[in-house]
Design a protein around this motif. Structure first.
Motif, short mmCIF file in Angstrom:
data_model
loop_
_atom_site.label_atom_id
_atom_site.label_comp_id
_atom_site.label_asym_id
_atom_site.label_seq_id
_atom_site.Cartn_x
_atom_site.Cartn_y
_atom_site.Cartn_z
N ASP A 1 15.18 -10.00 -4.73
CA ASP A 1 15.53 -11.27 -4.07
C ASP A 1 14.26 -12.03 -3.70
O ASP A 1 13.14 -11.54 -3.85
N LYS A 2 14.47 -13.24 -3.20
CA LYS A 2 13.33 -14.13 -2.91
C LYS A 2 12.46 -13.59 -1.78
O LYS A 2 11.24 -13.75 -1.82
N GLU A 3 13.04 -12.95 -0.78
CA GLU A 3 12.22 -12.42 0.31
C GLU A 3 11.27 -11.34 -0.20
O GLU A 3 10.09 -11.31 0.16
N GLU A 4 11.76 -10.46 -1.05
CA GLU A 4 10.90 -9.43 -1.63
C GLU A 4 9.76 -10.08 -2.42
O GLU A 4 8.61 -9.66 -2.34
N ALA A 5 10.07 -11.13 -3.18
CA ALA A 5 9.07 -11.83 -3.97
C ALA A 5 8.02 -12.49 -3.07
O ALA A 5 6.81 -12.40 -3.34
N ILE A 6 8.47 -13.14 -2.01
CA ILE A 6 7.55 -13.81 -1.09
C ILE A 6 6.65 -12.78 -0.40
O ILE A 6 5.43 -12.97 -0.30
N ARG A 7 7.24 -11.69 0.07
CA ARG A 7 6.44 -10.65 0.73
C ARG A 7 5.41 -10.04 -0.23
O ARG A 7 4.30 -9.70 0.18
N TYR A 8 5.77 -9.90 -1.49
CA TYR A 8 4.84 -9.38 -2.49
C TYR A 8 3.63 -10.31 -2.62
O TYR A 8 2.49 -9.86 -2.61
N CYS A 9 3.90 -11.61 -2.72
CA CYS A 9 2.80 -12.58 -2.80
C CYS A 9 1.91 -12.49 -1.56
O CYS A 9 0.68 -12.50 -1.65
N GLY A 10 2.54 -12.39 -0.39
CA GLY A 10 1.79 -12.28 0.86
C GLY A 10 0.95 -11.02 0.92
O GLY A 10 -0.20 -11.04 1.39
N LYS A 11 1.50 -9.92 0.43
CA LYS A 11 0.76 -8.65 0.46
C LYS A 11 -0.47 -8.72 -0.44
O LYS A 11 -1.53 -8.19 -0.09
N ILE A 12 -0.35 -9.39 -1.57
CA ILE A 12 -1.52 -9.54 -2.45
C ILE A 12 -2.62 -10.31 -1.72
O ILE A 12 -3.80 -9.93 -1.75
N LEU A 13 -2.23 -11.40 -1.04
CA LEU A 13 -3.21 -12.20 -0.28
C LEU A 13 -3.80 -11.37 0.87
O LEU A 13 -5.01 -11.42 1.12
N TYR A 14 -2.96 -10.59 1.54
CA TYR A 14 -3.42 -9.74 2.64
C TYR A 14 -4.38 -8.67 2.12
O TYR A 14 -5.48 -8.48 2.66
N ASP A 15 -3.99 -7.99 1.06
CA ASP A 15 -4.83 -6.93 0.49
C ASP A 15 -6.17 -7.47 0.00
O ASP A 15 -7.18 -6.76 -0.01
N GLY A 16 -6.18 -8.75 -0.41
CA GLY A 16 -7.41 -9.38 -0.88
C GLY A 16 -8.29 -9.91 0.23
O GLY A 16 -9.37 -10.46 -0.04
N GLY A 17 -7.83 -9.80 1.48
CA GLY A 17 -8.64 -10.26 2.60
C GLY A 17 -8.54 -11.76 2.87
O GLY A 17 -9.39 -12.32 3.56
N PHE A 18 -7.52 -12.40 2.33
CA PHE A 18 -7.37 -13.84 2.52
C PHE A 18 -6.62 -14.20 3.80
O PHE A 18 -6.82 -15.28 4.36
N VAL A 19 -5.72 -13.31 4.23
CA VAL A 19 -4.88 -13.59 5.40
C VAL A 19 -4.73 -12.34 6.26
O VAL A 19 -4.93 -11.22 5.79
N ARG A 20 -4.35 -12.57 7.52
CA ARG A 20 -3.94 -11.46 8.38
C ARG A 20 -2.51 -11.07 8.00
O ARG A 20 -1.77 -11.88 7.44
N GLU A 21 -2.12 -9.88 8.37
CA GLU A 21 -0.80 -9.38 7.99
C GLU A 21 0.34 -10.27 8.52
O GLU A 21 1.37 -10.43 7.88
N GLU A 22 0.13 -10.91 9.66
CA GLU A 22 1.16 -11.79 10.26
C GLU A 22 1.52 -12.95 9.34
O GLU A 22 2.63 -13.50 9.43
N TYR A 23 0.62 -13.33 8.48
CA TYR A 23 0.86 -14.46 7.58
C TYR A 23 2.04 -14.18 6.64
O TYR A 23 2.76 -15.10 6.26
N ILE A 24 2.25 -12.92 6.30
CA ILE A 24 3.34 -12.56 5.38
C ILE A 24 4.69 -12.97 5.99
O ILE A 24 5.52 -13.59 5.31
#
Length: 145
Positions: A16-39
């Motif tokens: 679903d879309k939430e899983e897809a959005i969270r996946y995108c956020g996790k990539i950004l988080y793992d890359g050091g672009f955002v804090r976890e709260e951003y997801i």
């Protein structure tokens, strides 16, 4: 903005879309672009106003309040060959390419503008959806100036 090969993901699928959005956020988080709260703010943003942009693309990004959680500007490109529905049960808004973005200040607007220009031509979206390598995705998107 320079696209990083490790931020490009090919042949993903989501329930679903939430899983897809969270996946995108996790990539950004793992890359050091955002804090976890951003997801969570990315999911919240989609609940406020759909991040589906038409032409088979979605651009998940955080709420304005979540700007404090952006550490540096970044973009992830996620290819979803089978698509993921960003619409409702009644309306289908299928995205085959996701652009997860985080921008310092107003940089996210510049990123969205470049993506929108490139993806206004559905043939470009098809090329992205069919890309066979991270390098091919980078080459296609680098053609936008």
């Amino acid at each position: 903005m320079k696209l990083e090969k490790n931020l490009i993901k090919l042949n993903e699928q989501f329930s679903d879309k939430e899983e897809a959005i969270r996946y995108c956020g996790k990539i950004l988080y793992d890359g050091g672009f955002v804090r976890e709260e951003y997801i969570d703010a990315m999911v919240e943003r989609n609940q406020e106003l759909s991040v589906y942009m038409g032409n088979f693309i979605a651009i998940p990004h955080g709420t304005d309040a979540a700007k404090k959680d952006v550490l540096k500007s970044g973009i992830t490109v996620v290819q979803v060959p089978e698509g993921v529905n960003f619409g409702t049960e009644d309306s289908s808004q299928v995205a085959t390419v996701l652009f997860g973005i985080a921008g310092i200040g107003d940089e996210h607007l510049e990123i969205i503008q470049k993506i929108s220009i490139f993806c206004a031509d559905v043939d470009n979206v098809i090329k992205l959806a069919d890309a066979q390598s991270e390098e091919e995705v980078i080459r296609l998107l680098d053609s936008v100036e």
